[in-house]
Design an enzyme around this catalytic site. Structure first.
Site, PDB file in Angstrom:
ATOM      1  CG  HIS A 308      44.360  49.908  37.790  1.00  0.00           C
ATOM      2  ND1 HIS A 308      43.842  49.699  36.537  1.00  0.00           N
ATOM      3  CD2 HIS A 308      43.740  51.001  38.292  1.00  0.00           C
ATOM      4  CE1 HIS A 308      42.946  50.633  36.294  1.00  0.00           C
ATOM      5  NE2 HIS A 308      42.855  51.428  37.324  1.00  0.00           N
ATOM      6  CG  ASP A 365      41.652  55.993  44.271  1.00  0.00           C
ATOM      7  OD1 ASP A 365      41.512  57.202  44.011  1.00  0.00           O
ATOM      8  OD2 ASP A 365      40.899  55.106  43.854  1.00  0.00           O
TER       9      ASP A 365
END
Ligand code: CMC
Length: 429
Positions: A308, A365
């Site tokens: 991320h 996700d």
């Protein structure tokens, strides 16, 4: 800490104010950099170190894995709030009273009709069209049928535009799925709450008289939507703010946000994760092979759902979703072999120095697709579900940007092309 930062160039010193946020985030404000220095700019591809705005909506600390909406922790909101309450909180700044929430939903219900002509636009798409492209187009097409929502000047006009979108967007999401499934397009049921109504619009089969809401499905979707509702200045949100900064209007800005979200490095990762897990399963379930590919710099393969831009510790949303995936599959009696593959990959990655050194952890996700799949949502619709969750966040950020009267977004560049040269006739090139 000093309240000024100094830049020194060619023996000259320039001072800039230091801005401190409510969570002690510190920034050097360089608004006057060009004027003060005679043209100097900063260069920061991907805006990794650039704050584009001040914002009071979402606080995120990537080092400590903290995410809060308007000061409330994501853990508490996901556990206790409804999606519509969170939408109100994000957009208007405070948790609603019962009366405020009732009014919001009453206003939404009044606007939940989508012009019948929109169905013709949807009809024009091939069944194979990707739902994200369809959703972005339909959202943009809403402008033609609701022109009053474009140029919002007063608070009332802004409120009306927001209500229209909160009302019509779930209908478009449901229609996008029904088109994909070759089912007739339906409207909602005003006796249901916001999320249950979405479920019914999406899943009621034309052969069923009634659609019974499964509380497990409803609660799982509620949680997923809350977890996706905002994430400060990410790619799609920055897109919404920058498109909105030209006063293009709310619907156009959201349509652009949907396109930005579509990519596999952003919201499209949820679809990419399931496809990756499926591939690994079909290839014999050898997770080590794929770990090796992810680490190989010559191989373009990346472990989707890992890493991320801002979280350099666990993504707090991933923690909640992982727990929820186990519960939902258990409660629905679904056995999904890719869940085991996902857990295996996670375990290996958390023990592997490549991932540990780069602080790559599962993101939101990594497990969300497994839940969506258990809820009966087709893989190509996963990113649409992300967009549905992100809608209140995009709206809140757009509203803040307009209320703060932010200037049009217009970055600079460092030109690296040719210097002035003479035009050559085509015969001499
Ligand atoms: N698999 C393997 N290596 C990775 C991965 C990954 N998923 N992510 C990052 N790396 C490596 C990357 O190769 C680089 O290595 P090195 O320093 O040796 O060159 C290092 O880690 C830093 O990566 P980066 O690409 O510079 O980091 P970034 O901040 O630009 O990118 C990211 C962040 C999310 C785009 C990236 O981690 C990625 O592509 N992840 C997979 C896609 C994904 O799951 N996206 C969803 C993000 S969460 C949902 C949302 O909010 O959008």
């Amino acid at each position: 800490m000093s309240n000024k930062a100094t830049i020194e160039l060619d023996g000259k010193k320039y001072e800039f104010p230091v801005v401190v946020g409510t969570e002690n985030e510190v920034a050097i404000e360089i608004k006057s950099l060009r004027a003060d220095t005679g043209g100097l700019i900063t260069l920061d591809p991907g805006y990794k170190n650039t704050g584009s705005c001040k914002s009071a909506i979402t606080f995120l600390n990537g080092e400590e894995g903290i995410l809060r909406y308007r000061g409330y922790s994501i853990e508490e909101l996901a556990d206790k709030a409804s999606f519509l309450e969170v939408a109100y909180l994000l957009i208007f700044g405070e948790l609603p009273t019962q009366e405020q929430l009732d009014k919001l939903y009453k206003d939404i219900k009044k606007e939940s009709h989508v012009d019948e002509e929109m169905k013709k636009i949807l009809d024009g798409f091939p069944k194979s069209a990707h739902p994200m492209g369809v959703l972005s187009s339909l959202t943009s097409a809403l402008i033609a049928f609701n022109p009053s929502a474009v140029n919002v000047e007063s608070d009332e006009e802004m409120y009306n535009a927001i209500i229209k979108l909160l009302a019509k967007f779930p209908v478009l999401v449901a229609w996008t799925l029904r088109k994909k499934n070759g089912q007739p397009l339906d409207y909602g049921d005003s006796s249901l709450d916001y999320v249950d109504n979405i479920l019914k619009m999406m899943f009621k089969s034309p052969h069923e008289e009634h659609y019974d809401i499964d509380p497990v499905v409803s609660s799982a979707l509620n949680k997923l939507l809350i977890l996706h509702a905002d994430h400060e200045q990410n790619c799609s949100t920055s897109t919404v703010r920058i498109v909105g900064s030209s006063h293009a209007g709310l619907f156009a800005s959201i349509s652009a946000g949907i396109s930005a979200l579509w990519g596999p490095l952003h919201g499209g990762a949820n679809q990419a994760v399931i496809e990756m897990l499926e591939n690994i399963k079909e290839d014999g379930g050898d997770t080590k092979k794929y770990m090796g590919k992810a680490k190989d710099k010559e191989d373009p393969f990346r472990l989707m759902g890992f890493g991320h831009r801002v979280y350099k510790n666990f993504d707090p949303r991933a923690k909640i979703i992982k727990k929820s995936a186990d519960q939902v599959l258990d409660q629905l009696g679904v056995e999904d072999p890719v869940l085991d593959i996902a857990k295996g990959l996670e375990k290996e990655a958390l023990e592997d120095s490549y991932f540990v050194d780069r602080k790559l952890y599962p993101n939101v996700d990594f497990y969300s697709g497994i839940i969506y799949r258990a809820l009966g949502i087709p893989t190509e619709m996963f990113t649409v579900m992300f967009a549905l969750g992100r809608l209140p966040g995009w709206i809140a950020q757009w509203r803040e940007m307009r209320l703060e009267k932010e200037p049009i977004g217009r970055p600079r560049q460092v030109y690296t092309g040719e210097n002035l040269r003479d035009f050559k006739d085509i015969s001499k090139r």
